[in-house]
Design a protein around this motif. Structure first.
Motif, PDB file in Angstrom:
ATOM      1  N   ALA A 118       0.931  -0.757  -0.349  1.00  0.00           N
ATOM      2  CA  ALA A 118       0.005  -0.431  -0.283  1.00  0.00           C
ATOM      3  C   ALA A 118       0.590   1.130   0.124  1.00  0.00           C
ATOM      4  O   ALA A 118       1.003   1.904  -1.377  1.00  0.00           O
ATOM      5  CB  ALA A 118      -1.004   0.398   1.131  1.00  0.00           C
ATOM      6  N   GLY A 119       2.291   1.232   0.992  1.00  0.00           N
ATOM      7  CA  GLY A 119       3.000   2.175   1.092  1.00  0.00           C
ATOM      8  C   GLY A 119       3.577   3.165  -0.597  1.00  0.00           C
ATOM      9  O   GLY A 119       3.835   3.920  -1.350  1.00  0.00           O
ATOM     10  N   LEU A 120       3.950   1.531  -0.917  1.00  0.00           N
ATOM     11  CA  LEU A 120       4.680   2.179  -2.193  1.00  0.00           C
ATOM     12  C   LEU A 120       4.136   2.274  -3.463  1.00  0.00           C
ATOM     13  O   LEU A 120       3.996   2.896  -4.368  1.00  0.00           O
ATOM     14  CB  LEU A 120       5.492   0.506  -2.863  1.00  0.00           C
ATOM     15  N   ALA A 121       2.391   1.592  -3.344  1.00  0.00           N
ATOM     16  CA  ALA A 121       1.698   2.233  -4.347  1.00  0.00           C
ATOM     17  C   ALA A 121       1.654   3.107  -4.191  1.00  0.00           C
ATOM     18  O   ALA A 121       0.790   4.303  -5.594  1.00  0.00           O
ATOM     19  CB  ALA A 121       0.332   1.453  -4.382  1.00  0.00           C
ATOM     20  N   LEU A 122       1.326   4.240  -2.879  1.00  0.00           N
ATOM     21  CA  LEU A 122       0.924   5.235  -3.248  1.00  0.00           C
ATOM     22  C   LEU A 122       2.480   6.431  -3.788  1.00  0.00           C
ATOM     23  O   LEU A 122       2.069   7.106  -4.147  1.00  0.00           O
ATOM     24  CB  LEU A 122       1.542   6.145  -1.986  1.00  0.00           C
ATOM     25  N   VAL A 123       3.017   5.958  -4.096  1.00  0.00           N
ATOM     26  CA  VAL A 123       4.481   6.358  -4.640  1.00  0.00           C
ATOM     27  C   VAL A 123       3.629   7.139  -5.739  1.00  0.00           C
ATOM     28  O   VAL A 123       3.727   8.320  -6.035  1.00  0.00           O
ATOM     29  CB  VAL A 123       6.022   5.810  -4.445  1.00  0.00           C
ATOM     30  N   PRO A 124       3.683   6.187  -6.894  1.00  0.00           N
ATOM     31  CA  PRO A 124       3.255   6.461  -8.020  1.00  0.00           C
ATOM     32  C   PRO A 124       1.673   7.661  -7.990  1.00  0.00           C
ATOM     33  O   PRO A 124       1.289   8.725  -8.935  1.00  0.00           O
ATOM     34  CB  PRO A 124       2.816   5.485  -9.483  1.00  0.00           C
ATOM     35  N   LEU A 125       1.350   7.434  -7.300  1.00  0.00           N
ATOM     36  CA  LEU A 125      -0.242   7.687  -7.029  1.00  0.00           C
ATOM     37  C   LEU A 125       0.509   9.097  -6.185  1.00  0.00           C
ATOM     38  O   LEU A 125      -0.510  10.396  -6.967  1.00  0.00           O
ATOM     39  CB  LEU A 125      -1.203   7.335  -5.986  1.00  0.00           C
ATOM     40  N   LEU A 126       1.116   9.751  -6.019  1.00  0.00           N
ATOM     41  CA  LEU A 126       1.464  10.572  -4.810  1.00  0.00           C
ATOM     42  C   LEU A 126       2.272  11.688  -6.570  1.00  0.00           C
ATOM     43  O   LEU A 126       1.401  12.944  -6.323  1.00  0.00           O
ATOM     44  CB  LEU A 126       1.970  10.649  -3.514  1.00  0.00           C
ATOM     45  N   VAL A 127       2.760  11.112  -7.208  1.00  0.00           N
ATOM     46  CA  VAL A 127       3.324  11.836  -8.231  1.00  0.00           C
ATOM     47  C   VAL A 127       2.488  12.237  -9.719  1.00  0.00           C
ATOM     48  O   VAL A 127       2.315  13.487 -10.102  1.00  0.00           O
ATOM     49  CB  VAL A 127       4.321  10.680  -9.123  1.00  0.00           C
ATOM     50  N   LEU A 128       1.226  11.788  -9.437  1.00  0.00           N
ATOM     51  CA  LEU A 128       0.491  11.734 -10.595  1.00  0.00           C
ATOM     52  C   LEU A 128      -0.263  12.374  -9.647  1.00  0.00           C
ATOM     53  O   LEU A 128      -0.499  14.138 -10.505  1.00  0.00           O
ATOM     54  CB  LEU A 128      -0.884  10.435 -10.990  1.00  0.00           C
ATOM     55  N   LYS A 129      -0.777  12.277  -8.874  1.00  0.00           N
ATOM     56  CA  LYS A 129      -1.543  13.501  -8.216  1.00  0.00           C
ATOM     57  C   LYS A 129      -0.830  14.911  -7.810  1.00  0.00           C
ATOM     58  O   LYS A 129      -1.358  16.240  -8.533  1.00  0.00           O
ATOM     59  CB  LYS A 129      -1.733  13.395  -7.180  1.00  0.00           C
ATOM     60  N   LEU A 130       0.506  15.524  -7.462  1.00  0.00           N
ATOM     61  CA  LEU A 130       1.096  16.516  -7.605  1.00  0.00           C
ATOM     62  C   LEU A 130       1.569  16.963  -8.651  1.00  0.00           C
ATOM     63  O   LEU A 130       1.264  17.976  -9.078  1.00  0.00           O
ATOM     64  CB  LEU A 130       2.514  16.134  -6.593  1.00  0.00           C
ATOM     65  N   ALA A 131       1.654  16.289  -9.846  1.00  0.00           N
ATOM     66  CA  ALA A 131       1.516  17.007 -11.519  1.00  0.00           C
ATOM     67  C   ALA A 131       0.195  17.819 -11.660  1.00  0.00           C
ATOM     68  O   ALA A 131       0.778  18.384 -12.037  1.00  0.00           O
ATOM     69  CB  ALA A 131       1.823  15.525 -12.372  1.00  0.00           C
ATOM     70  N   ARG A 132      -0.418  17.373 -11.339  1.00  0.00           N
ATOM     71  CA  ARG A 132      -1.603  17.631 -11.237  1.00  0.00           C
ATOM     72  C   ARG A 132      -2.387  18.974 -10.849  1.00  0.00           C
ATOM     73  O   ARG A 132      -2.903  20.261 -11.576  1.00  0.00           O
ATOM     74  CB  ARG A 132      -3.179  16.496 -11.496  1.00  0.00           C
ATOM     75  N   VAL A 133      -1.986  18.953  -9.434  1.00  0.00           N
ATOM     76  CA  VAL A 133      -2.123  20.336  -8.644  1.00  0.00           C
ATOM     77  C   VAL A 133      -1.056  21.619  -8.328  1.00  0.00           C
ATOM     78  O   VAL A 133      -1.045  22.186  -8.266  1.00  0.00           O
ATOM     79  CB  VAL A 133      -2.455  19.560  -6.976  1.00  0.00           C
ATOM     80  N   ALA A 134       0.371  20.745  -9.146  1.00  0.00           N
ATOM     81  CA  ALA A 134       1.410  21.464  -9.049  1.00  0.00           C
ATOM     82  C   ALA A 134       0.625  22.599  -9.530  1.00  0.00           C
ATOM     83  O   ALA A 134       1.557  24.006  -8.216  1.00  0.00           O
ATOM     84  CB  ALA A 134       2.728  21.541  -9.483  1.00  0.00           C
ATOM     85  N   PRO A 135      -0.343  23.697 -10.577  1.00  0.00           N
ATOM     86  CA  PRO A 135      -0.463  24.919 -10.820  1.00  0.00           C
ATOM     87  C   PRO A 135      -0.448  26.510  -9.611  1.00  0.00           C
ATOM     88  O   PRO A 135      -0.751  26.688 -10.046  1.00  0.00           O
ATOM     89  CB  PRO A 135      -0.382  24.832 -11.841  1.00  0.00           C
ATOM     90  N   ARG A 136      -1.530  25.322  -8.559  1.00  0.00           N
ATOM     91  CA  ARG A 136      -2.619  25.939  -7.859  1.00  0.00           C
ATOM     92  C   ARG A 136      -1.663  26.168  -6.896  1.00  0.00           C
ATOM     93  O   ARG A 136      -1.915  26.493  -6.362  1.00  0.00           O
ATOM     94  CB  ARG A 136      -3.219  24.773  -7.443  1.00  0.00           C
ATOM     95  N   LEU A 137      -0.171  26.086  -6.538  1.00  0.00           N
ATOM     96  CA  LEU A 137       0.723  26.208  -5.613  1.00  0.00           C
ATOM     97  C   LEU A 137       1.301  26.987  -6.159  1.00  0.00           C
ATOM     98  O   LEU A 137       2.093  27.255  -5.057  1.00  0.00           O
ATOM     99  CB  LEU A 137       1.148  24.730  -5.353  1.00  0.00           C
ATOM    100  N   ARG A 138       1.117  27.937  -7.043  1.00  0.00           N
ATOM    101  CA  ARG A 138       2.089  29.100  -6.661  1.00  0.00           C
ATOM    102  C   ARG A 138       2.252  29.634  -5.509  1.00  0.00           C
ATOM    103  O   ARG A 138       0.573  30.401  -5.130  1.00  0.00           O
ATOM    104  CB  ARG A 138       1.812  30.152  -7.738  1.00  0.00           C
ATOM    105  N   PRO A 139       3.284  30.681  -5.191  1.00  0.00           N
ATOM    106  CA  PRO A 139       2.606  31.348  -4.038  1.00  0.00           C
ATOM    107  C   PRO A 139       1.662  32.475  -3.789  1.00  0.00           C
ATOM    108  O   PRO A 139       0.997  32.484  -2.761  1.00  0.00           O
ATOM    109  CB  PRO A 139       4.267  32.366  -3.686  1.00  0.00           C
ATOM    110  N   GLY A 140       1.305  33.202  -4.950  1.00  0.00           N
ATOM    111  CA  GLY A 140       0.491  34.087  -5.101  1.00  0.00           C
ATOM    112  C   GLY A 140      -1.160  33.558  -4.967  1.00  0.00           C
ATOM    113  O   GLY A 140      -1.748  34.030  -4.369  1.00  0.00           O
TER     114      GLY A 140
END
Ligand SMILES: Nc1nc2c(c(=O)[nH]1)N[C@H]1C(S)=C(S)[C@@H](COP(=O)(O)O)O[C@H]1N2
Ligand SMILES: [Mo]
Length: 355
Positions: free
Chosen positions: A48-70
């Motif tokens: 379960a822990g290892l399956a989280l790694v690729p899932l979190l990568v996909l998720k972060l790639a998706r939400v990264a643009p929302r996380l700009r400081p402004g």
């Protein structure tokens, strides 16, 4: 699903939720698993822990643009903290499996992992409350390709887990049990780690002032001095080889010598409706075992032919083969035969030792 997405967003989010819940549940259950029949719990935890790694990568790639400081809102700040805690949980878990040690005197790396994991749960629940996606939303967004990719992800988690274990075996180092614990101080008499669960740290017990009481649902209560704990007419002191496996990640195998609990119960005459036996420490720390298992357990005075040291529970400690270390009560002063289990002992193991 857009062509650039590997998995639909809703499927990633659901995957993360399921993997986090599975990791949390198996992590908690694993703390009380002490016999090899429960080894699957630890395997599932790793997968379960290892399956989280690729899932979190996909998720972060998706939400990264929302996380700009402004664009950082309070809610997003908490989400960022959640990501940090999730990465810390995974990082400490993987590092611990690969034998990393941390110089945090009292805390072991595994405890740090557990702490991060516990912190993850409320953060994830908070994060979810405004972002709930119904499973039907996932079904609508998914197709056969999604299902196949999910299958692939699980297989990848399992294969990575296998490779990790294999790498571990090849790289050597002290042996590990199915619980993940590493060997430390086997057959070394009192020279193995002293561990107290939370705050238990009593003054040394003077065996001349100490008695063991056997009471509860019995025909006659017993009050035994240190020299008299082996009942007359019983088979006598017993030596048994057993593994003490602490949830902070170490284990030790020793020859323990003492009195069989069943011999004490026979001497006191345990009642017909007795179902549990509770072992209580001078500190109030206590734990119960079901009658049959308790009869087979040992109350030890010696380890590898050395008298127990204070840290290891002198004058008397419980030896409960197949149970995790936290159930091996130290400094035992009473054995109480009971009709039912006292649930308060789940609290006592956390709070005993605090005044
Ligand atoms: N009374 C009492 N018994 C206790 C504990 C404690 O804190 N208080 N810690 C338990 C835990 S968590 C473990 S792993 C073992 C450790 O035994 P050791 O200190 O002899 O290695 O004792 C168990 N028995
Ligand atoms: Mo422990």
């Amino acid at each position: 699903m857009s062509r650039r997405e590997i998995l639909p967003a809703a499927a990633v989010d659901w995957g993360i939720l399921v993997a986090v819940l599975a990791a949390l549940a198996t992590g908690l259950v694993g703390l009380v698993v002490g016999s090899p029949s429960g080894a699957w719990v630890f395997v599932l935890h790793g997968v379960a822990g290892l399956a989280l790694v690729p899932l979190l990568v996909l998720k972060l790639a998706r939400v990264a643009p929302r996380l700009r400081p402004g664009r950082l809102t309070a809610g997003r700040a908490v989400s960022v903290f959640l990501v940090v805690v999730a990465v810390a949980t995974l990082g400490t878990g993987v590092a611990w499996v690969h034998g990393a040690t941390v110089p945090l005197s009292f805390w072991r790396l595994l405890n740090v992992h557990i702490l991060f994991g516990l912190l993850l749960a409320p953060l994830a629940a908070w994060h979810l409350r405004s972002r709930w996606r119904s499973p039907s939303e996932v079904a609508r967004a998914s197709d056969r390709r999604t299902a196949l990719r999910y299958g692939g992800l699980l297989v990848a988690g399992a294969v990575t887990w296998r490779l990790q274990s294999a790498a571990n075996a090849v790289l050597g180092g002290p042996g590990r049990r199915f619980t993940g614990s590493r060997e430390d101080g086997s057959d070394a008499g009192n020279a193995f780690p002293v561990t107290s669960w939370v705050a238990d740290d009593p003054d040394p017990v003077d065996a001349d002032d100490w008695t063991l009481s056997v009471r509860g649902v019995v025909d006659r209560s017993l009050e035994l001095g240190y020299g008299g704990i082996v009942p007359e007419g019983s088979p006598g002191p017993t030596t048994e080889r057993a593994t003490l496996d602490c949830t902070s990640g170490w284990y030790a195998v020793h020859d323990w010598r003492g009195v069989r609990v069943g011999d004490l119960l026979d001497a006191a005459g345990a009642g017909e409706d007795a179902a549990w036996v509770q072992f209580r420490s001078v500190t109030g720390y206590r734990w119960s075992l079901p009658m049959e298992e308790a009869r087979d357990a040992l109350l030890a005075t010696h380890v590898d032919e050395e008298r127990l040291s204070h840290g290891h529970g002198y004058p008397l400690r419980l030896i409960a083969p197949g149970r995790r270390g936290f159930q091996w009560v130290k400094w035992v002063e009473s054995v109480e035969v009971r009709r039912s289990r006292e649930l308060g002992e789940w609290v006592a193991i956390f709070v005993s030792g605090f005044d």
